[in-house]
Design a protein around this motif. Sequence first.
Motif, mmCIF file in Angstrom:
data_model
loop_
_atom_site.group_PDB
_atom_site.id
_atom_site.type_symbol
_atom_site.label_atom_id
_atom_site.label_comp_id
_atom_site.label_asym_id
_atom_site.label_seq_id
_atom_site.Cartn_x
_atom_site.Cartn_y
_atom_site.Cartn_z
ATOM 1 N N TYR A 115 1.082 -1.015 -0.308
ATOM 2 C CA TYR A 115 -0.302 0.070 0.049
ATOM 3 C C TYR A 115 0.744 1.409 0.204
ATOM 4 O O TYR A 115 2.197 0.873 0.731
ATOM 5 C CB TYR A 115 -1.239 0.119 1.508
ATOM 6 C CG TYR A 115 -2.367 -0.552 0.556
ATOM 7 C CD1 TYR A 115 -3.194 0.506 0.284
ATOM 8 C CD2 TYR A 115 -2.136 -2.476 1.071
ATOM 9 C CE1 TYR A 115 -4.235 -0.540 0.208
ATOM 10 C CE2 TYR A 115 -3.751 -2.406 0.930
ATOM 11 C CZ TYR A 115 -4.987 -1.907 0.789
ATOM 12 O OH TYR A 115 -5.925 -2.506 0.761
ATOM 13 N N THR B 237 0.507 5.961 0.696
ATOM 14 C CA THR B 237 -0.001 6.650 0.869
ATOM 15 C C THR B 237 0.725 7.864 0.613
ATOM 16 O O THR B 237 1.820 7.781 0.084
ATOM 17 C CB THR B 237 -0.307 6.694 2.766
ATOM 18 O OG1 THR B 237 0.946 7.002 3.552
ATOM 19 C CG2 THR B 237 -0.373 6.336 3.872
ATOM 20 N N PHE C 149 -6.342 2.915 8.640
ATOM 21 C CA PHE C 149 -5.816 3.786 7.692
ATOM 22 C C PHE C 149 -7.012 4.819 8.581
ATOM 23 O O PHE C 149 -8.119 3.933 9.082
ATOM 24 C CB PHE C 149 -6.001 3.445 6.223
ATOM 25 C CG PHE C 149 -5.164 3.572 5.560
ATOM 26 C CD1 PHE C 149 -4.341 3.520 5.500
ATOM 27 C CD2 PHE C 149 -5.385 1.782 4.850
ATOM 28 C CE1 PHE C 149 -2.530 3.521 4.776
ATOM 29 C CE2 PHE C 149 -4.101 1.673 3.962
ATOM 30 C CZ PHE C 149 -3.031 2.120 4.621
ATOM 31 N N HIS D 133 -5.013 6.377 0.057
ATOM 32 C CA HIS D 133 -3.996 5.593 -0.088
ATOM 33 C C HIS D 133 -4.836 4.701 -0.717
ATOM 34 O O HIS D 133 -5.636 4.693 -2.061
ATOM 35 C CB HIS D 133 -4.155 4.499 1.166
ATOM 36 C CG HIS D 133 -5.743 4.078 1.729
ATOM 37 N ND1 HIS D 133 -6.841 4.819 1.876
ATOM 38 C CD2 HIS D 133 -5.920 2.569 1.361
ATOM 39 C CE1 HIS D 133 -7.705 4.026 1.695
ATOM 40 N NE2 HIS D 133 -7.399 3.194 1.552
ATOM 41 N N THR E 61 -0.066 5.351 11.398
ATOM 42 C CA THR E 61 -0.662 4.335 9.543
ATOM 43 C C THR E 61 1.260 3.712 10.140
ATOM 44 O O THR E 61 2.279 4.101 9.305
ATOM 45 C CB THR E 61 -0.218 5.311 8.842
ATOM 46 O OG1 THR E 61 -0.723 6.343 9.371
ATOM 47 C CG2 THR E 61 -0.543 4.496 7.191
#
Length: 275
Positions: free
Chosen positions: A45, A47, A62, A68, A105
């Motif tokens: 992932y 961000t 999240f 994201h 995060t």
Amino acid sequence: MSSTKLLLANNNGVFLFKKDFSQESNWRSDNCYKFIYSLKGTIDYQTNRSQHTINNQQFILFNPLEKHKQLAIDDRKFLIELNPAFLSKVSQALYPVHNDIQFATSIQKNYHISNWVRFVLDFAHLEKDDTRSMDMFLEHSFTQLALMLVRSAVGTHTQDINLNTYKTINPQIYKTILALKESYQYPWTLDEMAKVSRLSKFQFAHYFKDITGISPYSWLQTYRVVRSQEMLKKTNKTVLKIAMDCGFSSVTVYNQLFKRLYGITPGTFREMVNK
């Protein structure tokens, strides 16, 4: 309902298990807390602050409206979206929280949450056609997950990191983490950490990451941020003084890590909680 996809929902959240799916490479910013757990393989992932790889039995959280996107996935993922009002209600029942929780995060791992995921999936696949029993099950399951996340996952509400799960899983790693907590201001080296556990530094680094989901140094830095949060809330110390008191090498390193975890600086966090 497909055997490779399971979607269930109620007012408190959404439960999703996916095995076969197209790549989801678009940016998202959903108005919910999103719990993403890797059941097998890795999930990547991104961000707007960093990139994360979730390995087997690890998870990431999240926060509402946090941008994201999924970059890649090997096999399967388990996802739950929690209503912010619901999670706020749970958190306020446990802590004197006056602001919405912002979870860090970062990659996390928790033995009890892994057991909970396995149990929920087994039950959901067995009972998915019984609407009444699934509604009751979801109601309790969302509450259980919210409780575990508020108590175990690192966030702006966190005052300490609970070590109980490590004590039985690996006593050597538990002993080292206890030492790190007791002397978190000290500039630990990997050799010194490994010496406490009576392992080689290579064994220690491997076991530590396998159990906690992150490297020993990353765990120590995250713990320093956790300890700093109470100082930001309850003292008039400058951000520089707090950074030094918590063992950071500089206020720049502290500011950068805090912002990477929460998307805001320590100063902005202090302003928010003081309101």
